[in-house]
Design an enzyme around this catalytic site. Structure first.
Site, PDB file in Angstrom:
ATOM      1  N   ALA A 121       1.455  -0.797  -0.478  1.00  0.00           N
ATOM      2  CA  ALA A 121      -0.060   0.100  -0.172  1.00  0.00           C
ATOM      3  C   ALA A 121       0.952   0.858  -0.048  1.00  0.00           C
ATOM      4  O   ALA A 121       1.478   2.090   0.622  1.00  0.00           O
ATOM      5  CB  ALA A 121      -1.379  -0.041   1.104  1.00  0.00           C
ATOM      6  N   GLU A 363       2.698   1.235 -11.905  1.00  0.00           N
ATOM      7  CA  GLU A 363       4.651   1.156 -11.130  1.00  0.00           C
ATOM      8  C   GLU A 363       4.900   2.181 -12.009  1.00  0.00           C
ATOM      9  O   GLU A 363       5.962   2.183 -11.874  1.00  0.00           O
ATOM     10  CB  GLU A 363       5.040  -0.234 -11.867  1.00  0.00           C
ATOM     11  CG  GLU A 363       3.974  -1.064 -11.490  1.00  0.00           C
ATOM     12  CD  GLU A 363       4.436  -1.535  -9.928  1.00  0.00           C
ATOM     13  OE1 GLU A 363       5.690  -1.023  -9.195  1.00  0.00           O
ATOM     14  OE2 GLU A 363       4.315  -1.978  -9.389  1.00  0.00           O
TER      15      GLU A 363
END
Length: 379
Positions: A121, A363
């Site tokens: 997270a 990402e």
């Protein structure tokens, strides 16, 4: 690619697994946006969930090349299922590089069993690329920390057994106050999840917001020195971005394979459409782009496997950016080769195009990858 015999054997075993377990459910997972729970034991028994875990802790001890091979092979059929291969990477790597001996002994053997699901997270509703702008806080309270805040886009979050939560632990601001905390989901009160996001693609992959309301975490579950977590996050991203690039290559290869097969059997004007030069040039460009991306991916993996940390950030960003752009271009062209049929859900290429888009975003967006590349060039 010039793989070793061991890597070729691994690739072939993954390919057989994909044909048996992934291909039959790929379309259904996308249709119903269902997390493929049945793949957990299949992947776990093959060592695919826990690829990075060292042999000393009971894991496969795989390197980045092996992770990329697995991601590429599975993504030819389903990138959603491919993301489950090495799903514990972002959790395991920071522990391996920055964890205490006690943390390694507690968590790495557990991951090695191949049944544990983990998540990370990091992003927040107002904090994506700007990691230093996160608002989630961790306040020391005796032998514990109290975590409060909200996280966004947590992959596998609501299914995870453990989540590595990044939070601010100081007042200096920026990235200098970030620390990661290992949160035991079942043992934590004050931790709740929002609904699984209704995404355009990559269906079957869980992405949920997380709400933390004074979640108590033992101080022994803080990873690394207080306020030094940003470094562990960046190291993990440098090693995970090539895996996303490999998935992009596999996705593009799957789209090319489908387009090539279709072009051979689809007839117009009394001949197969692959005989038309316009189609031939499209397929040739797709093949060239895929091979270029594949070479960049495995060169990046080689740098990581040989410990060339100086060049890795630049190559990791180049691989992720270039391969995901290629996947978007190739899947879009595959839909074009299929014509009207490419736009309907009876054929796989429209799904591949939807899935490819996310690779340019998560990402680290491809704009951020270009920032990283330029920064490395200027050094």
């Amino acid at each position: 690619m010039n793989f070793t015999e061991e890597q070729i054997a691994f690739r072939d075993s993954v390919r057989r697994m994909v044909e048996r377990h992934v291909a039959p459910i790929a379309a259904e997972i996308d249709e119903n946006d269902r997390f493929p729970e049945e793949l957990i034991p299949v992947y776990g028994d093959m060592g695919l969930l826990q690829l990075w875990v060292p042999e000393a802790y009971g894991g496969p001890g795989a390197n980045l090349t092996m992770v990329c091979i697995a991601r590429e092979e599975i993504s030819r059929v389903s990138e959603s299922c491919a993301l489950m291969a090495g799903m514990n990477t972002m959790f395991a790597l920071p522990i391996m590089h920055f964890g205490t001996d006690d943390q390694k002994q507690r968590f790495l053997p557990l991951l090695a069993e191949g049944r544990t699901v983990t998540a990370i997270a990091l992003s927040e509703p107002d904090c994506g690329s700007d990691v230093g702008g996160m608002r989630t806080r961790a306040v020391r309270d005796g032998d514990s920390y109290l975590l409060s805040g909200q996280k966004q886009w947590c992959t596998f979050g609501s299914r995870a057994d453990y989540i590595l939560v990044f939070a601010k632990t100081g007042e200096r601001g920026g990235a200098d106050d970030i620390s990661p905390f290992i949160v035991d989901v079942k043992a934590s009160s004050g931790l709740t999840f929002g609904r699984n996001e209704r995404k355009m693609g990559m269906k079957g992959t869980i992405n949920v917001p997380i709400y933390l309301d004074n979640v108590r975490v033992p101080a022994e579950n803080r990873l690394g020195e207080e306020g030094k977590g940003f470094r562990s996050a960046m190291r993990a991203l440098d090693l995970n971005r090539p895996a996303i690039a490999a998935a992009s290559v596999g996705l593009a290869q799957g789209a090319l394979d489908a387009a090539l097969a279709y072009a051979k059997q689809r007839r117009q004007f009394k001949r197969a459409i692959i005989e038309f030069q316009g189609i031939q040039f499209m397929l040739a460009d797709m093949a060239m782009q895929i091979e270029a991306a594949r070479c960049l991916v495995y060169e990046t993996a080689r740098l990581a496997d040989t410990g060339d940390w100086h060049q890795l950030p630049r190559f990791a960003s180049m691989a992720k950016c270039f391969a995901s752009d290629v996947a978007m271009k190739v899947t879009t062209d595959a839909v074009q080769v299929f014509g009207g049929y490419g736009y309907v859900r009876d054929y796989p290429v429209e799904k591949m195009m939807r899935d490819a888009k996310l690779n340019q975003i998560f990402e680290g967006t491809n704009q951020i990858q270009r920032v990283v590349i330029a920064r490395e060039l200027m050094r």
